[in-house]
Design an enzyme around this catalytic site. Structure first.
Site, PDB file in Angstrom:
ATOM      1  N   LYS A  87       0.830  -1.214   0.000  1.00  0.00           N
ATOM      2  CA  LYS A  87       0.000   0.000   0.000  1.00  0.00           C
ATOM      3  C   LYS A  87       0.864   1.264   0.000  1.00  0.00           C
ATOM      4  O   LYS A  87       0.567   2.213  -0.712  1.00  0.00           O
ATOM      5  CB  LYS A  87      -0.936   0.029   1.223  1.00  0.00           C
ATOM      6  CG  LYS A  87      -1.900  -1.147   1.316  1.00  0.00           C
ATOM      7  CD  LYS A  87      -2.909  -0.983   2.441  1.00  0.00           C
ATOM      8  CE  LYS A  87      -2.301  -0.945   3.831  1.00  0.00           C
ATOM      9  NZ  LYS A  87      -1.668  -2.214   4.276  1.00  0.00           N
ATOM     10  N   ARG A 113      -9.674   0.871   8.802  1.00  0.00           N
ATOM     11  CA  ARG A 113      -9.248  -0.471   9.213  1.00  0.00           C
ATOM     12  C   ARG A 113     -10.357  -1.204   9.957  1.00  0.00           C
ATOM     13  O   ARG A 113     -10.138  -2.345  10.376  1.00  0.00           O
ATOM     14  CB  ARG A 113      -8.042  -0.354  10.137  1.00  0.00           C
ATOM     15  CG  ARG A 113      -6.697  -0.694   9.471  1.00  0.00           C
ATOM     16  CD  ARG A 113      -5.633  -0.459  10.528  1.00  0.00           C
ATOM     17  NE  ARG A 113      -4.394  -1.113  10.320  1.00  0.00           N
ATOM     18  CZ  ARG A 113      -3.306  -0.552   9.795  1.00  0.00           C
ATOM     19  NH1 ARG A 113      -3.349   0.664   9.332  1.00  0.00           N
ATOM     20  NH2 ARG A 113      -2.179  -1.226   9.734  1.00  0.00           N
ATOM     21  N   ARG A 139      12.247  -9.407   4.333  1.00  0.00           N
ATOM     22  CA  ARG A 139      12.525  -7.970   4.480  1.00  0.00           C
ATOM     23  C   ARG A 139      13.151  -7.684   5.848  1.00  0.00           C
ATOM     24  O   ARG A 139      14.105  -6.915   5.948  1.00  0.00           O
ATOM     25  CB  ARG A 139      11.214  -7.188   4.322  1.00  0.00           C
ATOM     26  CG  ARG A 139      11.419  -5.727   4.052  1.00  0.00           C
ATOM     27  CD  ARG A 139      10.107  -4.969   4.029  1.00  0.00           C
ATOM     28  NE  ARG A 139       9.550  -4.810   5.367  1.00  0.00           N
ATOM     29  CZ  ARG A 139       8.289  -4.485   5.620  1.00  0.00           C
ATOM     30  NH1 ARG A 139       7.447  -4.310   4.637  1.00  0.00           N
ATOM     31  NH2 ARG A 139       7.867  -4.348   6.855  1.00  0.00           N
ATOM     32  N   ARG A 181      11.326  -0.781  12.237  1.00  0.00           N
ATOM     33  CA  ARG A 181      10.251  -0.252  13.065  1.00  0.00           C
ATOM     34  C   ARG A 181      10.023  -1.189  14.248  1.00  0.00           C
ATOM     35  O   ARG A 181      10.283  -2.382  14.148  1.00  0.00           O
ATOM     36  CB  ARG A 181       8.963  -0.184  12.234  1.00  0.00           C
ATOM     37  CG  ARG A 181       8.820   1.084  11.451  1.00  0.00           C
ATOM     38  CD  ARG A 181       7.721   1.061  10.443  1.00  0.00           C
ATOM     39  NE  ARG A 181       6.504   0.371  10.828  1.00  0.00           N
ATOM     40  CZ  ARG A 181       5.463   0.223  10.010  1.00  0.00           C
ATOM     41  NH1 ARG A 181       5.512   0.703   8.793  1.00  0.00           N
ATOM     42  NH2 ARG A 181       4.387  -0.411  10.409  1.00  0.00           N
ATOM     43  N   ARG A 185      -0.537  -8.711  13.566  1.00  0.00           N
ATOM     44  CA  ARG A 185      -1.128  -7.708  12.668  1.00  0.00           C
ATOM     45  C   ARG A 185      -1.974  -8.385  11.575  1.00  0.00           C
ATOM     46  O   ARG A 185      -3.031  -7.881  11.195  1.00  0.00           O
ATOM     47  CB  ARG A 185      -0.017  -6.844  12.044  1.00  0.00           C
ATOM     48  CG  ARG A 185       0.361  -5.656  12.937  1.00  0.00           C
ATOM     49  CD  ARG A 185       1.782  -5.174  12.774  1.00  0.00           C
ATOM     50  NE  ARG A 185       2.239  -4.908  11.436  1.00  0.00           N
ATOM     51  CZ  ARG A 185       2.092  -3.755  10.789  1.00  0.00           C
ATOM     52  NH1 ARG A 185       1.451  -2.756  11.338  1.00  0.00           N
ATOM     53  NH2 ARG A 185       2.562  -3.601   9.589  1.00  0.00           N
TER      54      ARG A 185
HETATM   55  P1  AMP Z   1       0.615   0.915   9.447  1.00  0.00           P
HETATM   56  O1  AMP Z   1       1.825   1.753   9.262  1.00  0.00           O
HETATM   57  O2  AMP Z   1      -0.543   1.383   8.603  1.00  0.00           O
HETATM   58  O3  AMP Z   1       0.870  -0.551   9.281  1.00  0.00           O
HETATM   59  O4  AMP Z   1       0.133   1.122  10.954  1.00  0.00           O
HETATM   60  C1  AMP Z   1       0.971   0.789  12.060  1.00  0.00           C
HETATM   61  C2  AMP Z   1       0.107   0.621  13.310  1.00  0.00           C
HETATM   62  O5  AMP Z   1      -0.587   1.842  13.605  1.00  0.00           O
HETATM   63  C3  AMP Z   1      -1.006  -0.417  13.204  1.00  0.00           C
HETATM   64  O6  AMP Z   1      -0.545  -1.730  13.476  1.00  0.00           O
HETATM   65  C4  AMP Z   1      -1.990   0.081  14.268  1.00  0.00           C
HETATM   66  O7  AMP Z   1      -1.551  -0.219  15.572  1.00  0.00           O
HETATM   67  C5  AMP Z   1      -1.893   1.588  14.088  1.00  0.00           C
HETATM   68  N1  AMP Z   1      -2.874   2.078  13.070  1.00  0.00           N
HETATM   69  C6  AMP Z   1      -2.580   2.633  11.852  1.00  0.00           C
HETATM   70  N2  AMP Z   1      -3.700   2.963  11.194  1.00  0.00           N
HETATM   71  C7  AMP Z   1      -4.735   2.594  11.987  1.00  0.00           C
HETATM   72  C8  AMP Z   1      -6.146   2.639  11.853  1.00  0.00           C
HETATM   73  N3  AMP Z   1      -6.738   3.126  10.746  1.00  0.00           N
HETATM   74  N4  AMP Z   1      -6.911   2.176  12.886  1.00  0.00           N
HETATM   75  C9  AMP Z   1      -6.346   1.703  14.013  1.00  0.00           C
HETATM   76  N5  AMP Z   1      -5.012   1.601  14.203  1.00  0.00           N
HETATM   77  C10 AMP Z   1      -4.205   2.041  13.201  1.00  0.00           C
END
Ligand code: AMP
Length: 193
Positions: free
Chosen positions: A13, A88, A127, A139, A150
């Site tokens: 994404k 999400r 990765r 991260r 996740r």
């Molecule tokens: P990402 O970088 O999009 O994978 O997000 C990293 C982490 O941020 C996720 O595993 C969640 O803990 C939190 N997070 C990001 N976007 C959302 C969302 N839309 N709703 C809830 N938690 C989020």
């Protein structure tokens, strides 16, 4: 034009969002990046979110919805946005529908990057190993345990968004396992270009 990119962690994404920024002048709105920026700034919100993010769970709908609401009217978003990692949950999807409707904006184009979970896990493991070997900083949530968590959270809480958009005839499914440039071309095609 507004675009929602759906797909599990590691589906590409972020990479495709950057292409859409370059190709169409859209602005990527990544709730994950916003939360990491909060954390880096040492804000209360960031500190609260850290433990949740590190464990691979979702932060509250309320927090992410208000972050999107604060950013969507920025001048940089005038040509439209790419929602990356948002919505999400079905509640977030409904809140986004209401927000866009309330602002008189068109329905977003919803694109699901569909991937094979087993290949995805192998790809992310690789990765992580490559990053470790080359000394690239990882991260806090880039480890196998959190990754599996996740993915489980994606299946439980995020995947129900797919039938939600399907029922509204808004869903476009793309093979996310295809080479990156092919995925880019398919996305463009589904946007009508
Ligand atoms: P990402 O970088 O999009 O994978 O997000 C990293 C982490 O941020 C996720 O595993 C969640 O803990 C939190 N997070 C990001 N976007 C959302 C969302 N839309 N709703 C809830 N938690 C989020």
């Amino acid at each position: 034009m507004n675009v929602i990119l759906l797909g599990p962690p590691g589906a590409g994404k972020g990479t495709q969002s950057k292409f859409l920024e370059d190709d169409f002048g859209l602005k990527q709105l990544s709730t994950g990046d916003m939360l990491r920026a909060e954390l880096a700034s040492g804000s209360n919100l960031g500190m609260q979110a850290k433990a949740i993010m590190d464990s691979g769970k979702l932060v509250s709908d309320e927090i992410v919805i208000s972050m999107i609401a604060e950013n969507i009217d920025h001048p940089g978003c005038a040509k439209g946005v790419i929602f990356d990692g948002f919505p999400r949950t079905v509640a977030q999807a409904q809140a986004l529908d209401d927000m866009l409707h309330g602002k008189g904006k068109k329905h977003p184009v919803v694109i699901e990057l569909r991937v094979d979970e087993k290949i995805l896990v192998d790809r992310i493991r690789m990765r992580i190993e490559q990053a470790k070997a080359s000394g690239t900083p990882l991260r806090a949530d880039d480890n196998e345990e959190t990754l599996l968590k996740r993915l489980a959270v994606y299946k439980e809480q995020t995947a129900p968004i797919i039938p939600y958009y399907e029922a509204k005839k808004m869903l476009h499914v793309i093979d996310g396992m295809a080479p990156i440039d092919e995925v880019r071309t398919q996305i463009r095609r589904n946007l009508g270009f």
